[in-house]
Design a protein around this motif. Structure first.
Motif, short mmCIF file in Angstrom:
data_model
loop_
_atom_site.label_atom_id
_atom_site.label_comp_id
_atom_site.label_asym_id
_atom_site.label_seq_id
_atom_site.Cartn_x
_atom_site.Cartn_y
_atom_site.Cartn_z
N MET A 218 0.85 -1.19 0.00
CA MET A 218 0.00 0.00 0.00
C MET A 218 0.88 1.23 0.00
O MET A 218 1.82 1.34 0.79
CB MET A 218 -0.88 -0.02 1.26
N THR A 219 0.63 2.17 -0.87
CA THR A 219 1.46 3.35 -0.97
C THR A 219 1.03 4.39 0.04
O THR A 219 -0.08 4.37 0.56
CB THR A 219 1.36 3.96 -2.37
N GLU A 220 1.93 5.37 0.28
CA GLU A 220 1.59 6.44 1.21
C GLU A 220 0.39 7.22 0.72
O GLU A 220 -0.45 7.66 1.49
CB GLU A 220 2.80 7.37 1.38
N GLU A 221 0.26 7.36 -0.61
CA GLU A 221 -0.86 8.12 -1.17
C GLU A 221 -2.20 7.48 -0.82
O GLU A 221 -3.15 8.15 -0.46
CB GLU A 221 -0.71 8.24 -2.68
N THR A 222 -2.28 6.16 -0.91
CA THR A 222 -3.56 5.50 -0.66
C THR A 222 -3.92 5.49 0.82
O THR A 222 -5.09 5.39 1.16
CB THR A 222 -3.55 4.06 -1.18
N THR A 223 -2.94 5.61 1.71
CA THR A 223 -3.24 5.58 3.13
C THR A 223 -3.42 6.99 3.69
O THR A 223 -3.75 7.14 4.86
CB THR A 223 -2.13 4.87 3.93
N HIS A 224 -3.21 8.01 2.90
CA HIS A 224 -3.26 9.38 3.41
C HIS A 224 -4.70 9.81 3.64
O HIS A 224 -5.54 9.76 2.74
CB HIS A 224 -2.58 10.33 2.41
N LEU A 225 -5.00 10.24 4.86
CA LEU A 225 -6.33 10.71 5.20
C LEU A 225 -6.43 12.20 4.89
O LEU A 225 -5.75 13.02 5.49
CB LEU A 225 -6.63 10.45 6.68
N LEU A 226 -7.29 12.52 3.94
CA LEU A 226 -7.46 13.91 3.53
C LEU A 226 -8.28 14.68 4.56
O LEU A 226 -9.10 14.09 5.27
CB LEU A 226 -8.15 13.98 2.17
N PRO A 227 -8.14 16.00 4.62
CA PRO A 227 -9.00 16.78 5.49
C PRO A 227 -10.39 16.88 4.89
O PRO A 227 -10.58 16.68 3.69
CB PRO A 227 -8.32 18.15 5.52
N GLU A 228 -11.36 17.20 5.71
CA GLU A 228 -12.74 17.22 5.23
C GLU A 228 -12.98 18.33 4.20
O GLU A 228 -13.92 18.24 3.40
CB GLU A 228 -13.70 17.38 6.41
N TRP A 229 -12.14 19.35 4.20
CA TRP A 229 -12.34 20.44 3.24
C TRP A 229 -11.76 20.13 1.85
O TRP A 229 -11.90 20.93 0.94
CB TRP A 229 -11.76 21.75 3.77
N ALA A 230 -11.14 18.97 1.66
CA ALA A 230 -10.71 18.56 0.33
C ALA A 230 -11.93 18.29 -0.54
O ALA A 230 -13.04 18.03 -0.02
CB ALA A 230 -9.84 17.31 0.42
N PRO A 231 -11.80 18.33 -1.88
CA PRO A 231 -12.97 18.14 -2.76
C PRO A 231 -13.66 16.79 -2.53
O PRO A 231 -13.01 15.77 -2.31
CB PRO A 231 -12.36 18.22 -4.16
N HIS A 232 -14.98 16.80 -2.62
CA HIS A 232 -15.79 15.61 -2.43
C HIS A 232 -16.42 15.15 -3.74
O HIS A 232 -16.93 15.97 -4.50
CB HIS A 232 -16.92 15.87 -1.43
N ALA A 233 -16.40 13.83 -3.95
CA ALA A 233 -17.14 13.26 -5.07
C ALA A 233 -18.59 13.02 -4.70
O ALA A 233 -19.48 13.07 -5.55
CB ALA A 233 -16.50 11.93 -5.50
N ALA A 234 -18.85 12.78 -3.42
CA ALA A 234 -20.20 12.52 -2.94
C ALA A 234 -20.24 12.71 -1.43
O ALA A 234 -19.21 12.66 -0.75
CB ALA A 234 -20.65 11.10 -3.30
N LEU A 235 -21.46 12.91 -0.93
CA LEU A 235 -21.68 12.99 0.52
C LEU A 235 -22.82 12.03 0.86
O LEU A 235 -23.93 12.16 0.35
CB LEU A 235 -22.06 14.41 0.93
N TRP A 236 -22.52 11.05 1.71
CA TRP A 236 -23.53 10.11 2.18
C TRP A 236 -24.24 10.67 3.41
O TRP A 236 -23.60 11.26 4.29
CB TRP A 236 -22.90 8.76 2.52
N VAL A 237 -25.55 10.46 3.47
CA VAL A 237 -26.35 10.91 4.61
C VAL A 237 -27.27 9.76 5.02
O VAL A 237 -27.88 9.10 4.17
CB VAL A 237 -27.21 12.14 4.25
N GLY A 238 -27.37 9.51 6.31
CA GLY A 238 -28.26 8.46 6.80
C GLY A 238 -29.71 8.92 6.86
O GLY A 238 -29.99 10.11 7.08
N TRP A 239 -30.63 7.99 6.67
CA TRP A 239 -32.06 8.27 6.76
C TRP A 239 -32.66 7.43 7.88
O TRP A 239 -32.52 6.21 7.89
CB TRP A 239 -32.76 7.95 5.44
N PRO A 240 -33.30 8.05 8.87
CA PRO A 240 -33.77 7.28 10.04
C PRO A 240 -34.88 6.29 9.69
O PRO A 240 -35.77 6.60 8.89
CB PRO A 240 -34.28 8.37 10.99
N ARG A 241 -34.79 5.12 10.31
CA ARG A 241 -35.79 4.08 10.04
C ARG A 241 -36.27 3.37 11.30
O ARG A 241 -37.30 2.71 11.28
CB ARG A 241 -35.22 3.04 9.07
N LEU A 242 -35.53 3.49 12.41
CA LEU A 242 -35.87 2.76 13.64
C LEU A 242 -36.58 3.69 14.60
O LEU A 242 -35.96 4.45 15.34
CB LEU A 242 -34.59 2.19 14.28
#
Length: 327
Positions: A1-25
């Motif tokens: 595994m390369t350093e690039e793949t393990t690097h955790l980006l900050p939240e302000w980096a560009p996003h491809a998508a944002l997941w949101v949960g929908w309540p069901r219980l």
């Protein structure tokens, strides 16, 4: 595994998508899903103006209600979920572009307090939907328990990450080593306790967040009856001792539940995405001040305050219920 793949980006980096949960219980929401679903729908509609939103629906009924309520504002994805808290049950995605990898940590219901069917399958399902390779880790780690600045620094709390209800056989050195290997961080900044009555055992995303490399944000006390006065002061002191630049905004002050007990309301539980920062608000005066100060700190992003009182009844807020996918 390369350093690039393990690097955790900050939240302000560009996003491809944002997941949101929908309540069901319904039992997790006092028997009534109307309030939280309305607030989450407002969040999704606002966020979808800035980023593709994927709505995680854990049942057919949840998928149908989300589709009916959102009217196309997000992509409804039918995957296993217990409840909405994707920050903790979803994968932590490292790297960017073709180097992205979903890091799937073990989830044990916040130390065994809330075990819901589907939660342990959510991370793998999100990764599969995104077409990302997934790496499973034995370490119990919730995404809300850490925050990274993209330059190697990671914020967390002893109350959560060193709690014996998470990884009882691992000491601090072993936990740091496991996270360092999985996420590519180097410097750990340990805070003490989180907010009063926070069932996550002090998740850091409710008390302190990075807003730039080496620059942390936390809250200061609001009102003489702020139940977290001592904790908030200690957090700011610890961040400054760590050599970080520190900014503060007001806390929501004392917010009570139906029984009169203080609840862990926080302006820190905001979600950063492309061009926007979505902030939970609870009380007019302190929230208005917090929003104005956040707008000054997040130059180039629109700061949007949205009601989150009903969501808080379920135990969290905007950051807790979301998981970004880096671009």
């Amino acid at each position: 595994m390369t350093e690039e793949t393990t690097h955790l980006l900050p939240e302000w980096a560009p996003h491809a998508a944002l997941w949101v949960g929908w309540p069901r219980l319904a039992q997790e929401w006092g028997g009534n899903l109307t309030g939280p679903r309305a607030e989450i729908a407002s969040f999704i509609k606002a966020a979808s103006e800035y980023v593709p939103v994927r709505v995680a629906a854990g049942s057919d009924e949840a998928a149908a209600s989300a589709a009916d309520t959102l009217q196309g504002a997000g992509e409804i994805v039918r995957i296993p979920t217990g409840d909405i808290w994707l920050r903790d049950t979803g994968p932590i995605v490292t790297g960017s572009g073709a180097g992205r990898t979903a890091q799937a940590f073990r989830f044990n219901g916040w130390g065994g307090k809330y075990l819901m069917p589907g939660d342990t399958e959510t991370a793998g399902a999100v990764a599969a939907h995104e077409g990302l390779p997934a790496i499973k880790h034995d370490l119990v780690l919730e995404g809300g328990g850490i925050d990274a600045d993209g330059a190697g620094r990671l914020l967390t709390t002893r109350q959560c990450l060193l709690n014996p209800n998470r990884n009882p056989d691992l000491d601090q050195d072993a936990i740091e080593a496991a996270i360092r290997s999985a996420l590519g961080v180097s410097d750990f900044i340990w805070l003490g306790d989180g907010l009063l009555n926070d069932h996550t055992d002090g998740h850091v995303d409710n008390i302190a967040r990075f807003i730039a490399p080496g620059h942390a944000l936390c809250q200061h006390t609001s009102g003489d009856d702020d139940p977290n006065a001592e904790v908030l002061t200690e957090i700011e002191t610890s961040l400054r001792r760590a050599g970080l630049a520190v900014s503060t905004i007001p806390s929501p002050g004392l917010i009570r539940d139906e029984d009169g007990n203080p609840v862990p309301a926080s302006h820190m539980n905001f979600t950063i995405t492309n061009g926007a920062v979505l902030v939970p608000v609870y009380e007019d005066h302190y929230s208005l001040v917090a929003l104005a100060e956040l707008q000054a700190l997040f130059e180039g992003r629109k700061v949007i305050g949205l009601p989150a009182r009903h969501i808080l009844n379920g135990g969290g807020s905007f950051h807790c219920m979301t998981r970004e996918i880096p671009a």
